[in-house]
Design a protein around this motif. Structure first.
Motif, PDB file in Angstrom:
ATOM      1  N   ALA A 161       0.804  -1.219   0.000  1.00 14.04           N
ATOM      2  CA  ALA A 161       0.000   0.000   0.000  1.00 14.04           C
ATOM      3  C   ALA A 161       0.839   1.272   0.000  1.00 14.04           C
ATOM      4  O   ALA A 161       0.437   2.283  -0.581  1.00 14.04           O
ATOM      5  N   THR A 162       1.994   1.252   0.633  1.00 14.57           N
ATOM      6  CA  THR A 162       2.724   2.505   0.867  1.00 14.57           C
ATOM      7  C   THR A 162       4.129   2.536   0.279  1.00 14.57           C
ATOM      8  O   THR A 162       4.779   3.580   0.297  1.00 14.57           O
ATOM      9  N   GLN A 163       4.618   1.383  -0.187  1.00 19.59           N
ATOM     10  CA  GLN A 163       5.993   1.250  -0.696  1.00 19.59           C
ATOM     11  C   GLN A 163       7.031   1.441   0.414  1.00 19.59           C
ATOM     12  O   GLN A 163       8.213   1.579   0.155  1.00 19.59           O
ATOM     13  N   CYS A 164       6.568   1.451   1.651  1.00 22.32           N
ATOM     14  CA  CYS A 164       7.492   1.673   2.766  1.00 22.32           C
ATOM     15  C   CYS A 164       7.338   0.611   3.839  1.00 22.32           C
ATOM     16  O   CYS A 164       6.257   0.064   4.027  1.00 22.32           O
ATOM     17  N   LEU A 165       8.435   0.400   4.541  1.00 22.62           N
ATOM     18  CA  LEU A 165       8.436  -0.472   5.707  1.00 22.62           C
ATOM     19  C   LEU A 165       8.656   0.421   6.928  1.00 22.62           C
ATOM     20  O   LEU A 165       9.461   1.344   6.873  1.00 22.62           O
ATOM     21  N   VAL A 166       7.920   0.147   8.006  1.00 23.81           N
ATOM     22  CA  VAL A 166       8.104   0.947   9.221  1.00 23.81           C
ATOM     23  C   VAL A 166       9.082   0.223  10.120  1.00 23.81           C
ATOM     24  O   VAL A 166       8.877  -0.948  10.448  1.00 23.81           O
ATOM     25  N   MET A 167      10.143   0.878  10.488  1.00 24.40           N
ATOM     26  CA  MET A 167      11.074   0.261  11.435  1.00 24.40           C
ATOM     27  C   MET A 167      11.975   1.331  12.014  1.00 24.40           C
ATOM     28  O   MET A 167      11.909   2.488  11.615  1.00 24.40           O
ATOM     29  N   ASN A 168      12.784   0.959  12.961  1.00 27.48           N
ATOM     30  CA  ASN A 168      13.833   1.855  13.418  1.00 27.48           C
ATOM     31  C   ASN A 168      15.152   1.213  13.034  1.00 27.48           C
ATOM     32  O   ASN A 168      15.226   0.004  12.855  1.00 27.48           O
ATOM     33  N   LYS A 169      16.169   2.036  12.897  1.00 26.78           N
ATOM     34  CA  LYS A 169      17.444   1.506  12.420  1.00 26.78           C
ATOM     35  C   LYS A 169      18.026   0.493  13.415  1.00 26.78           C
ATOM     36  O   LYS A 169      17.924   0.685  14.628  1.00 26.78           O
ATOM     37  N   GLN A 170      18.619  -0.553  12.870  1.00 28.73           N
ATOM     38  CA  GLN A 170      19.225  -1.572  13.722  1.00 28.73           C
ATOM     39  C   GLN A 170      20.727  -1.333  13.877  1.00 28.73           C
ATOM     40  O   GLN A 170      21.268  -0.389  13.313  1.00 28.73           O
ATOM     41  N   LYS A 171      21.349  -2.204  14.640  1.00 26.73           N
ATOM     42  CA  LYS A 171      22.782  -2.028  14.883  1.00 26.73           C
ATOM     43  C   LYS A 171      23.608  -2.674  13.776  1.00 26.73           C
ATOM     44  O   LYS A 171      23.137  -3.576  13.090  1.00 26.73           O
ATOM     45  N   ASN A 172      24.841  -2.222  13.644  1.00 28.60           N
ATOM     46  CA  ASN A 172      25.774  -2.776  12.662  1.00 28.60           C
ATOM     47  C   ASN A 172      26.636  -3.865  13.289  1.00 28.60           C
ATOM     48  O   ASN A 172      27.261  -3.643  14.321  1.00 28.60           O
ATOM     49  N   MET A 173      26.677  -5.020  12.651  1.00 26.41           N
ATOM     50  CA  MET A 173      27.603  -6.073  13.086  1.00 26.41           C
ATOM     51  C   MET A 173      28.492  -6.449  11.912  1.00 26.41           C
ATOM     52  O   MET A 173      28.014  -6.550  10.782  1.00 26.41           O
ATOM     53  N   ARG A 174      29.770  -6.627  12.199  1.00 32.65           N
ATOM     54  CA  ARG A 174      30.655  -7.116  11.140  1.00 32.65           C
ATOM     55  C   ARG A 174      31.199  -8.479  11.524  1.00 32.65           C
ATOM     56  O   ARG A 174      31.693  -8.660  12.641  1.00 32.65           O
ATOM     57  N   ILE A 175      31.097  -9.428  10.587  1.00 36.75           N
ATOM     58  CA  ILE A 175      31.740 -10.725  10.792  1.00 36.75           C
ATOM     59  C   ILE A 175      32.790 -10.879   9.696  1.00 36.75           C
ATOM     60  O   ILE A 175      32.450 -10.936   8.508  1.00 36.75           O
ATOM     61  N   SER A 176      34.043 -10.913  10.103  1.00 35.33           N
ATOM     62  CA  SER A 176      35.125 -11.076   9.126  1.00 35.33           C
ATOM     63  C   SER A 176      35.643 -12.500   9.175  1.00 35.33           C
ATOM     64  O   SER A 176      35.897 -13.028  10.259  1.00 35.33           O
ATOM     65  N   PHE A 280      31.234  -0.149  13.613  1.00 32.14           N
ATOM     66  CA  PHE A 280      30.356  -1.302  13.845  1.00 32.14           C
ATOM     67  C   PHE A 280      30.119  -1.448  15.341  1.00 32.14           C
ATOM     68  O   PHE A 280      31.051  -1.325  16.129  1.00 32.14           O
ATOM     69  N   ASP A 281      28.863  -1.735  15.709  1.00 31.33           N
ATOM     70  CA  ASP A 281      28.540  -1.902  17.131  1.00 31.33           C
ATOM     71  C   ASP A 281      29.121  -3.202  17.674  1.00 31.33           C
ATOM     72  O   ASP A 281      29.487  -3.294  18.837  1.00 31.33           O
ATOM     73  N   THR A 282      29.159  -4.222  16.817  1.00 32.08           N
ATOM     74  CA  THR A 282      29.667  -5.528  17.246  1.00 32.08           C
ATOM     75  C   THR A 282      30.554  -6.095  16.147  1.00 32.08           C
ATOM     76  O   THR A 282      30.204  -5.985  14.967  1.00 32.08           O
TER      77      THR A 282
END
Ligand code: SF4
Lengths: 472, 213
Positions: A161-176, A280-282
């Motif tokens: 209906a809106t072309q949008c998703l409602v959310m709040n930004k999540q945290k950044n994790m990096r796995i190397s 990155f947070d984690t």
């Protein structure tokens, strides 16, 4: 000059799609591609119809049927589906797509297949995009450097209906992950190993970016396998920055931009990577040489060991809850603590699912099966290609002949025994080596026992009738 | 209009002593073939609750209940609050899991943590999720084991739960709270911000014309 405002890949994807905040602080994220299948969409379309709303951008929607479809003869189309409830659900999607003017890759279409196999191979999936689908393994598409998330049915309706998703930004994790993978260790082993390390809730609240030389060395198919199981690590999205392999993969795909447009797109795509010194947070670091061929022993993807390792014992767990969980899993799976997995006979083999049903997976299985016959202990062995195109390619390479002569059944594309919504299911207490992504209780059939493995391990186990060490 | 919940309510709690309860467990796949949003309650935790395998055609009233499953105990049959262990609702994105929990009669789930997609699906259907740390859950578990039943009062507005004279605070996003309490139709609400979407789209189209056909 130092970049004063370094951003991660996720930051960039978020910023380029951030529409604004609603008055209640819910953020609106613009969605580029919405993939739809028959199971999680009927209630969403019904909601639109009740409200008298039409989808905002039908050009952003692609639909296909995959979860419910039979993997045997399809020549009769809808009328060939015996289960009337499945038939109704598939028909509901056909009607909804027709009513709203949405492109449907239908049952008899050569391009039909599992939604997460179809998207990339048709070139719908491109770097820098936001992608949603009413299916948690939408994370697969993150392999192309996009933000791809599974959503629930109310969200499907909301995006339509809106072309949008409602959310709040999540945290950044990096796995190397760095270094070369050992012999007969693949992307599937890598992703299962990571889940074993960080746990099924390890990525909750995060978006995971995978990087390092091991990830770079993987093919696009392998990268998709890694991102596919990000959700099993608790992250709604997993992603890998696009590189030359990504761009080459997309060049010839039917729906990727062509000519001058490709050049413009390419410039844009190249901006999607984490900047140096981005935050990155984690962070987790692993070395590929630690990884052995993996097999799950329990009823959660984190219950995983190297094929040479022993099944854990109660003493390996500290808390009472963990011990209870351990014992329940062992009991359900019919295993003994401290045992070797090689001691248990298998009943069924399943090679398929959006994790491992691409051409590379089938080639690997064929290589191991080549000229051999599966063990007499195996009651049924299935190979279910991820799409009609994968099937066609495999047949052109003659892989199907290897499968059939070794004793496998060669099926039509779909989700099949990954979740057993169609007739492909495990019987009670049947033990299965499966290349899918979830070993939950009853996932592949009521009281069925699932061990998750790579296609190579599944093929080797089919020949032996039990798991064997393929690393030597 | 979606279902709304009351500002303050109370209820009896049942403790499901399992971690990582996945959505395949909450509502097994054979029930996902339904094209409706209702009627999933009798099949909540189906494989644990019944001794046989059911499907959409089964008459659930005739099926044999598993006497060992906690929800089948007489004491807990009318509970409306579920307390459980970490990572509840992991796995598939199926909203049917939430529909099954609310259809069964649960208004609230209390656990140390929930899976991300499940969290979103919940508030949209008026199911309140309350995160309480592990140690507190352990305490509640001990209390429930001793007393058999406990009553919990939930104050959504002030974000507290009260049990056995103890007051435990919990976090709740503003927008989730608003939706839970007001039962607003979310699509309609977002469409009030349609200008923002249109403005964004106009500019975005210039950046990525190949994504618009
Ligand atoms: S193959 Fe399995 S995991 Fe993938 S979309 Fe189908 S059911 Fe879901």
């Amino acid at each position: 000059m130092n970049n004063p405002n370094p951003k991660t890949l996720y930051d960039k994807l978020w910023d380029t799609h951030f529409v604004g905040s609603r008055s209640d602080n819910g953020d609106l994220l613009y969605i580029d591609l919405h993939m739809v299948h028959e199971v999680t969409s009927p209630q969403a379309f019904e909601g639109l119809k009740i409200k008298g709303i039409v989808p905002r951008r039908v050009d952003s929607i692609v639909a296909t049927v995959d979860h419910n479809v039979p993997t045997t003869d399809r020549s009769k189309g809808l009328s060939g589906i015996k289960d009337s409830i499945s038939r109704d659900q598939i028909q509901a999607l056909q009607i909804n797509c027709h009513d709203f003017g949405i492109d449907l890759i239908d049952l008899k279409d050569l391009n039909q297949g599992i939604v997460h196999v179809v998207g990339p191979e048709q070139g719908f999936t491109q770097p820098g995009m936001t992608i949603v689908c009413g299916d948690s393994h939408t994370s697969t598409h993150g392999a192309f450097g996009c933000l791809a998330m599974g959503i629930g049915t109310s969200e499907v309706e909301h995006v339509l209906a809106t072309q949008c998703l409602v959310m709040n930004k999540q945290k950044n994790m990096r796995i190397s992950i760095n270094g070369p993978l050992k012999k007969n260790v693949f992307a599937k082993d890598l992703t299962m190993f990571l889940i074993g390390k960080i746990g099924t809730a390890g990525g909750t609240g995060h978006v995971i970016e995978y990087d390092g030389s091991t990830i770079e060395s993987l093919s696009m198919e392998g990268r998709m396998t890694v991102c596919n199981m990000a959700i099993e690590a608790g992250a709604r999205a997993g992603m890998i920055a696009p590189d030359q392999k990504t761009f080459d993969y997309l060049k010839s795909k039917p729906h990727s931009p062509k000519g001058n447009e490709y050049e413009t797109a390419l410039k844009y795509w190249k901006t999607f990577h984490s900047d140096e010194n981005s935050n990155f947070d984690t962070v987790h670091n692993f070395f590929a040489e630690e990884i052995e061929p993996q097999v799950t022993w329990g009823t959660s993807p984190e219950m995983v060991i190297g094929v040479k390792d022993r099944i854990p014992s109660k003493e390996d767990y500290t808390s009472q809850t963990e011990r209870n969980n351990f014992e329940a899993a062992l009991d359900y799976m019919g295993l003994n603590a401290g045992d070797s997995l090689e001691n248990y006979s298998l009943d069924q083999i399943f090679i398929g699912s959006c994790t491992n049903s691409r051409i590379e997976d089938l080639r690997k299985a064929a290589e191991i099966l080549d000229g051999n016959v599966i063990s007499k202990k195996i009651k049924r062995a299935l190979i279910v290609p991820g799409s009609g195109l994968v099937k066609k390619q495999a047949e052109e390479e003659g892989l199907h002949e290897t499968f059939i002569s070794s004793g496998f059944e060669w099926r039509e594309p779909g989700c099949s025994m990954c979740l057993g919504m169609n007739p492909d299911q495990l019987g009670e207490k049947e033990r299965c080596a499966s290349t899918s992504n979830r070993n939950f209780e009853g996932r592949q059939g009521h009281l069925g026992r699932t061990h998750l493995v790579s296609p190579a391990m599944a093929a080797a186990a089919a020949l032996a009738g039990n798991f064997i060490d393929i690393s030597s | 209009m979606n279902k709304s919940i009351s500002n303050i309510f109370s209820g009896e709690a049942v403790f499901l002593d399992k971690a990582n309860v996945d959505t395949d467990q909450i509502i097994p796949k054979q029930f996902l073939k339904s094209i409706k949003r209702t009627g999933f309650g009798p099949n909540l935790f189906d494989a644990w609750r019944y001794l046989d395998k059911g499907d959409l055609n089964s008459d659930n009233t005739k099926r044999k209940l598993n006497p060992d499953f906690i929800l089948n105990h007489d004491l807990y049959k009318s509970c409306n609050i579920l307390i459980t262990r970490e990572n509840f609702g992991c796995g598939s994105s199926r909203e049917h899991a939430v529909w099954a929990l609310t259809d069964y009669g649960f208004t609230t789930i209390i656990a140390p943590s929930f899976a991300d997609i499940f969290k979103n699906n919940s508030y949209k259907n008026g199911l309140l999720l309350i995160e309480v740390d592990k140690e507190k859950i352990d305490e509640i578990f001990t209390q429930i084991t001793e007393k058999k039943t406990i009553n919990i009062e939930v104050d959504v507005h002030n974000q507290f739960i009260y049990l056995e004279e103890k007051q435990i605070p919990f976090e709740l996003d503003d927008f989730k709270k608003k939706f839970l309490l007001d039962g607003i139709d979310e699509v309609g609400f977002t469409l009030q911000h349609q200008n923002k979407i249109e403005d964004f789209e106009k500019n975005y189209k210039k950046t990525v014309p190949w994504l618009f056909k």
